[in-house]
Design an enzyme around this catalytic site. Structure first.
Site, PDB file in Angstrom:
ATOM      1  N   TYR A  19       0.863  -1.180   0.000  1.00  0.00           N
ATOM      2  CA  TYR A  19       0.000   0.000   0.000  1.00  0.00           C
ATOM      3  C   TYR A  19       0.899   1.228   0.000  1.00  0.00           C
ATOM      4  CZ  TYR A  19      -3.051   3.689   1.658  1.00  0.00           C
ATOM      5  OH  TYR A  19      -3.737   4.873   1.763  1.00  0.00           O
ATOM      6  N   GLU A  49      -3.541   7.380  -4.139  1.00  0.00           N
ATOM      7  CA  GLU A  49      -3.367   6.110  -3.432  1.00  0.00           C
ATOM      8  C   GLU A  49      -3.190   4.975  -4.436  1.00  0.00           C
ATOM      9  OE1 GLU A  49      -6.056   4.552   0.047  1.00  0.00           O
ATOM     10  OE2 GLU A  49      -6.789   3.717  -1.824  1.00  0.00           O
TER      11      GLU A  49
END
Ligand code: GDP
Ligand code: MN
Length: 389
Positions: free
Chosen positions: A110, A197
């Site tokens: 992530y 993101e």
């Protein structure tokens, strides 16, 4: 403005971030064949293009091995509402699928760049265990999530030293990772994003970094600096029809669920007005921030937008004239009512620069206005008026 995954990836591609191969955007099942052909042999991934995340867990991301499987999945997704943990209970209609060649995942990370409001700085966030479980991980093992504060919108490579160590990647992977992070931060700064993101950023079985997913949110206040995105925003399903018109006119307007239409000047006053309406037992249908520099024409256009909202059962105008003069507001309103019929009660609290002139203009016009002295008084009158209609 939120970008859909495929729009986010287009942006990433411009900055050289490695992405899966794509067969393009498919809006109708009939066009699927062409996309698959473009990619060659499967397996492929069909990805529902909706704004909310959590698509994988909700069945909106399909790994398919044959053309038949792909057609079947496309039929199940296109035109249907996808309800995810983030957009429940309404869900969002899937209007398009983004088709990609499937990759073999060896590691899922992530990474994101966002604004840390407490620090007032952009931060880079990293977790070696990315993927669809990141929200749970953030709750249960927050220590696994690392952040680096970006001074001056830049990161120093030493800030990330050792972060990928536990992943046991081959030599060179760490440097390449830092290059990708550098590109992401550059995108974030140059495009005036508020969130960027990548979840997951994967390391493939073949030994490459690939951004498998991408989510970009651009700062609406900076859209004027990016004409191509401003154009996109004017068509985006993220906004209501009135909000899109407001973007076009350069007016700050937000749709909500309640019944009182609000016109205010300044974001702080808008927040206070919404709070007062809430305290008085009502809810705002929208708010229009005419800001400091509006002219009579903008006030008129804004008012037309506000009244075009069918939910509106009363209007509350709360203006504290500073740079924006009360007589300009009054003139804008009167202008608006030359064309529009005011079908709902109008409560007005005007204070500040040239308030006397403003009141005189309104008084002389014969327009039926419910006057109010204080903000609390105005909110109560608006809520009471909305109930009566
Ligand atoms: P999200 O659930 O909305 O965040 O959608 P993502 O694009 O992140 O996809 C969800 C998950 O699907 C990813 O975390 C992957 O585990 C999986 N996925 C997506 N593309 C591929 C692929 O090409 N190959 C494999 N094996 N899995 C994939
Ligand atoms: Mn994802």
């Amino acid at each position: 403005m939120k970008l859909l995954e495929y729009q986010s990836k287009e942006l990433l591609r411009r900055y050289g971030v490695p992405l899966p191969r794509s067969g393009g955007l498919v809006r109708a099942a009939g066009h699927l064949g062409k996309a698959l052909k473009e990619l060659g042999r499967g397996p492929w991934v069909l990805k529902s293009q909706v704004f909310s995340g959590g698509r994988g867990a909700a069945g909106g991301i399909r790994l398919v091995r044959t053309a038949q499987e792909a057609a079947c999945a496309a039929g199940e997704l296109l035109g249907k509402r996808l309800v995810t943990a983030q957009n429940a209970p309404e869900g969002e209609t899937v209007r398009a699928l983004w088709v990609e060649g499937a990759l073999e995942i060896s590691r899922e990370l992530y990474v994101s760049v966002s604004i840390h409001r407490g620090l007032g700085r952009p931060v880079f966030t990293f977790c070696a265990e990315g993927g669809v479980e990141i929200e749970r991980l953030a709750r249960e093992s927050p220590e696994k999530i690392r952040t680096a504060v970006l001074e001056e919108g830049e990161f120093r490579p030493h800030q990330l030293r050792g972060w990928t160590d536990g992943l046991e990647l081959p030599s060179g992977a760490g440097e390449r990772f830092q290059e990708i992070v550098g590109s992401l931060i550059r995108i974030f700064m140059e495009q005036d994003a508020s969130t960027l993101e990548i979840n997951p950023l994967i390391w493939t079985a073949q030994g490459e970094w690939v951004a498998l997913d991408a989510k970009v949110i651009l700062d609406d206040n900076a859209l004027y600096r990016h004409p191509e995105y401003l154009k996109l925003a004017q068509k985006s399903e993220e906004y209501s029809k009135a909000e899109r018109k407001a973007l076009e006119a350069g007016i700050s307007y937000v749709s909500m669920d309640g019944e009182i239409g609000c016109m205010v000047n300044g974001a702080g006053l808008a927040m206070a007005t919404l709070d007062m309406i809430h305290l008085a037992g009502g809810r705002a249908a929208n708010f229009l921030d005419v800001g400091g520099g509006a002219d009579a024409q903008q006030v008129r256009r804004g008012f037309e937008l506000l009244l075009s909202d069918r939910k509106v059962r009363a209007v509350l105008v709360n203006i504290f004239g500073g740079i924006l003069r009360c007589d300009v507001v009054a003139r804008g309103l009167l202008d608006a009512f030359r064309k529009l019929r005011l079908g709902v009660p109008l409560v007005m609290r005007l204070e500040g620069t040239r308030v006397e002139e403003g009141r005189k203009l309104l008084g002389a016009s014969g327009l039926s206005v419910i006057g109010a002295e204080t903000l609390a008084d105005a909110a109560q009158r608006a809520v009471a008026a909305a109930r009566k209609v």
